[in-house]
Design an enzyme around this catalytic site. Sequence first.
Site, PDB file in Angstrom:
ATOM      1  N   GLY A  10       0.868  -1.171   0.000  1.00 39.34           N
ATOM      2  CA  GLY A  10       0.000   0.000   0.000  1.00 39.34           C
ATOM      3  C   GLY A  10       0.907   1.222   0.000  1.00 39.34           C
ATOM      4  N   GLY A  12      -0.176   4.464  -0.386  1.00 42.69           N
ATOM      5  CA  GLY A  12      -1.043   5.635  -0.297  1.00 42.69           C
ATOM      6  C   GLY A  12      -0.500   6.626   0.720  1.00 42.69           C
ATOM      7  N   GLY A  15       1.371   4.696   3.514  1.00 42.11           N
ATOM      8  CA  GLY A  15       2.511   3.999   2.908  1.00 42.11           C
ATOM      9  C   GLY A  15       3.642   4.964   2.563  1.00 42.11           C
ATOM     10  CG  ASP A  34      -0.686   1.083  -4.328  1.00 39.03           C
ATOM     11  OD1 ASP A  34      -0.787   1.615  -3.206  1.00 39.03           O
ATOM     12  OD2 ASP A  34      -1.679   0.928  -5.093  1.00 39.03           O
ATOM     13  NE  ARG A  83     -13.139   6.330  10.434  1.00 38.33           N
ATOM     14  CZ  ARG A  83     -13.660   6.602  11.613  1.00 38.33           C
ATOM     15  NH1 ARG A  83     -14.977   6.671  11.763  1.00 38.33           N
ATOM     16  NH2 ARG A  83     -12.890   6.774  12.672  1.00 38.33           N
ATOM     17  CG  ASN A  96     -10.100  -2.247   3.557  1.00 40.08           C
ATOM     18  OD1 ASN A  96     -10.007  -1.973   2.358  1.00 40.08           O
ATOM     19  ND2 ASN A  96     -10.053  -1.317   4.503  1.00 40.08           N
ATOM     20  CG  ASN A 121      -9.038   1.083  10.408  1.00 44.32           C
ATOM     21  OD1 ASN A 121      -8.820   0.461  11.446  1.00 44.32           O
ATOM     22  ND2 ASN A 121      -8.779   2.365  10.271  1.00 44.32           N
ATOM     23  CG  HIS A 176      -8.118   1.328  15.876  1.00 42.32           C
ATOM     24  ND1 HIS A 176      -7.697   2.387  16.645  1.00 42.32           N
ATOM     25  CD2 HIS A 176      -8.095   1.777  14.587  1.00 42.32           C
ATOM     26  CE1 HIS A 176      -7.438   3.413  15.864  1.00 42.32           C
ATOM     27  NE2 HIS A 176      -7.679   3.074  14.611  1.00 42.32           N
TER      28      HIS A 176
HETATM   29  N1  LIG Z   1      -4.903   0.997  12.381  1.00 42.52           N
HETATM   30  C1  LIG Z   1      -4.957   2.306  12.469  1.00 42.52           C
HETATM   31  O1  LIG Z   1      -4.775   2.874  13.534  1.00 42.52           O
HETATM   32  C2  LIG Z   1      -5.240   3.115  11.246  1.00 42.52           C
HETATM   33  C3  LIG Z   1      -5.682   2.515  10.108  1.00 42.52           C
HETATM   34  N2  LIG Z   1      -5.894   3.219   8.961  1.00 42.52           N
HETATM   35  C4  LIG Z   1      -6.297   2.474   7.780  1.00 42.52           C
HETATM   36  O2  LIG Z   1      -5.149   2.279   6.944  1.00 42.52           O
HETATM   37  C5  LIG Z   1      -5.583   2.041   5.596  1.00 42.52           C
HETATM   38  C6  LIG Z   1      -4.768   2.878   4.636  1.00 42.52           C
HETATM   39  O3  LIG Z   1      -4.992   4.259   4.846  1.00 42.52           O
HETATM   40  P1  LIG Z   1      -4.359   5.344   3.840  1.00 42.52           P
HETATM   41  O4  LIG Z   1      -2.942   5.046   3.568  1.00 42.52           O
HETATM   42  O5  LIG Z   1      -4.740   6.671   4.363  1.00 42.52           O
HETATM   43  O6  LIG Z   1      -5.218   5.030   2.531  1.00 42.52           O
HETATM   44  P2  LIG Z   1      -4.859   5.369   1.000  1.00 42.52           P
HETATM   45  O7  LIG Z   1      -6.105   5.235   0.221  1.00 42.52           O
HETATM   46  O8  LIG Z   1      -4.099   6.636   0.919  1.00 42.52           O
HETATM   47  O9  LIG Z   1      -3.843   4.184   0.612  1.00 42.52           O
HETATM   48  C7  LIG Z   1      -4.253   2.872   0.455  1.00 42.52           C
HETATM   49  C8  LIG Z   1      -3.460   2.294  -0.711  1.00 42.52           C
HETATM   50  O10 LIG Z   1      -3.810   0.918  -0.847  1.00 42.52           O
HETATM   51  C9  LIG Z   1      -3.775   0.623  -2.209  1.00 42.52           C
HETATM   52  N3  LIG Z   1      -4.512  -0.602  -2.476  1.00 42.52           N
HETATM   53  C10 LIG Z   1      -5.857  -0.776  -2.594  1.00 42.52           C
HETATM   54  N4  LIG Z   1      -6.127  -2.074  -2.844  1.00 42.52           N
HETATM   55  C11 LIG Z   1      -4.941  -2.714  -2.871  1.00 42.52           C
HETATM   56  C12 LIG Z   1      -4.573  -4.071  -3.070  1.00 42.52           C
HETATM   57  N5  LIG Z   1      -5.476  -5.001  -3.333  1.00 42.52           N
HETATM   58  N6  LIG Z   1      -3.256  -4.388  -3.004  1.00 42.52           N
HETATM   59  C13 LIG Z   1      -2.319  -3.438  -2.768  1.00 42.52           C
HETATM   60  N7  LIG Z   1      -2.611  -2.129  -2.570  1.00 42.52           N
HETATM   61  C14 LIG Z   1      -3.910  -1.793  -2.627  1.00 42.52           C
HETATM   62  C15 LIG Z   1      -4.384   1.840  -2.887  1.00 42.52           C
HETATM   63  O11 LIG Z   1      -4.035   1.897  -4.262  1.00 42.52           O
HETATM   64  C16 LIG Z   1      -3.771   2.956  -2.057  1.00 42.52           C
HETATM   65  O12 LIG Z   1      -2.572   3.448  -2.641  1.00 42.52           O
HETATM   66  C17 LIG Z   1      -7.101   2.322   5.602  1.00 42.52           C
HETATM   67  O13 LIG Z   1      -7.811   1.106   5.669  1.00 42.52           O
HETATM   68  C18 LIG Z   1      -7.303   3.126   6.891  1.00 42.52           C
HETATM   69  O14 LIG Z   1      -8.611   3.011   7.386  1.00 42.52           O
HETATM   70  C19 LIG Z   1      -5.694   4.566   8.927  1.00 42.52           C
HETATM   71  C20 LIG Z   1      -5.255   5.230  10.045  1.00 42.52           C
HETATM   72  C21 LIG Z   1      -5.022   4.575  11.294  1.00 42.52           C
HETATM   73  O1  LIG Z   2     -10.352   6.830  11.827  1.00 43.43           O
HETATM   74  C1  LIG Z   2      -9.960   6.207  10.823  1.00 43.43           C
HETATM   75  O2  LIG Z   2     -10.689   5.805   9.920  1.00 43.43           O
HETATM   76  C2  LIG Z   2      -8.494   5.946  10.692  1.00 43.43           C
HETATM   77  C3  LIG Z   2      -8.035   5.422  11.989  1.00 43.43           C
HETATM   78  O3  LIG Z   2      -8.218   4.263  12.305  1.00 43.43           O
HETATM   79  C4  LIG Z   2      -7.524   6.388  12.956  1.00 43.43           C
HETATM   80  O4  LIG Z   2      -7.093   7.486  12.583  1.00 43.43           O
HETATM   81  O5  LIG Z   2      -7.567   6.049  14.149  1.00 43.43           O
END
Ligand SMILES: NC(=O)C1=CN([C@@H]2O[C@H](COP(=O)(O)OP(=O)(O)OC[C@H]3O[C@@H](n4cnc5c(N)ncnc54)[C@H](O)[C@@H]3O)[C@@H](O)[C@H]2O)C=CC1
Ligand SMILES: O=C([O-])CC(=O)C(=O)O
Length: 321
Positions: A10, A12, A15, A34, A83, A96, A121, A176
């Site tokens: 990933g 994004g 990443g 990606d 989200r 996801n 998530n 979470h």
């Molecule tokens: N655990 C936590 O505390 C947190 C979790 N998140 C989660 O992290 C994830 C990523 O967030 P961002 O980087 O902001 O999202 P983003 O949309 O900027 O990046 C996600 C990337 O995944 C890629 N992608 C989609 N399907 C794919 C696949 N099958 N194989 C490989 N790559 C693929 C997309 O092309 C994109 O570049 C989200 O699910 C978000 O909810 C975000 C913040 C905190």
């Molecule tokens: O809120 C979200 O969707 C992303 C996340 O998990 C966080 O920032 O804690």
Amino acid sequence: MARNKIALIGAGQIGGTLAHLAGLKELGDIILFDIVEGTPQGKALDIAESSPVDGFDAKLSGVNSYAGIEGADVVIVTAGVPRKPGMSRDDLLGTNLKVMEQVGAGIAKYAPNAFVICITNPLDAMVWALQKTSGLPANKVVGMAGVLDSSRFSHFLAEEFNVSIKDVSTFVLGGHGDTMVPLVRYSTVAGIPLPDLVKMGWTTKDRLDQIVQRTRDGGAEIVGLLKTGSAFYAPAASAIQMAEAYLKDQKRVLPCAAQLNGEYSVDNLYVGVPVVIGANGVERIVEIELDSGEQAMLDKSIESVRGLVEACQKLAPNLGA
Ligand SMILES: NC(=O)C1=CN([C@@H]2O[C@H](COP(=O)(O)OP(=O)(O)OC[C@H]3O[C@@H](n4cnc5c(N)ncnc54)[C@H](O)[C@@H]3O)[C@@H](O)[C@H]2O)C=CC1
Ligand SMILES: O=C([O-])CC(=O)C(=O)O
């Protein structure tokens, strides 16, 4: 000695930030993967072009094939969708989960010895699925959430008390989501527990309750402000702390989503708890004594995680129990 290899699945918002931080900290060579062509290559080149300015040695490359992650020591997974305002993290589950099936297969084939940190998530269910789809041992597959949630809690407290962030220490347990459990009794400023700080007049019980609630809503607060996606700087910094603990065998005690097998009376479920992270991955699960109120909040959170895992099992029965 050859440099460590860090694969980021990933490329994004998180990443890209992970790649930048891993470079600045010289944790190893970095591969961004990606499915979108050009994005991982472009980000890798952009960050590599910043290395002469910041003076770090790391090779960065971008790939669209899992073969590129071969032999990775650490894999950090952010693949999937974030989200938008009005959505809950749980709304991402169906989309996801399919992504975790692909990512797990890629890791199993090319990086079976890696320490895997899942960020995607809804976190506790996705890390559960990733462990199943990759087939890696549970001590090598963890979820990042507690470090982020605790960091938010610490930040709000440091602001409230007008003290250095370095003197604030907090722990957030559970899933979470809205039911996460910021542990007030085990959170301190310079070793002084928060309830004592209330007695000392530093804050009030009401203010503390508001800060706890703001911590629980921390992700949604950022989503509401950004509107196009979710938080990425603090999530990336949090996962890098976990990766560094593994690569440097630091034995850090960090709240992470770890597979429980009897601890906290939970079986075969990933839930946020304090763990020791060192060269063997999750080396120990720390069982803190909880009072009845804390236990009730944790039980509620565990039930909510269980519900999400059951939803995964319905969508993908092949993942098993
Ligand atoms: N655990 C936590 O505390 C947190 C979790 N998140 C989660 O992290 C994830 C990523 O967030 P961002 O980087 O902001 O999202 P983003 O949309 O900027 O990046 C996600 C990337 O995944 C890629 N992608 C989609 N399907 C794919 C696949 N099958 N194989 C490989 N790559 C693929 C997309 O092309 C994109 O570049 C989200 O699910 C978000 O909810 C975000 C913040 C905190
Ligand atoms: O809120 C979200 O969707 C992303 C996340 O998990 C966080 O920032 O804690």
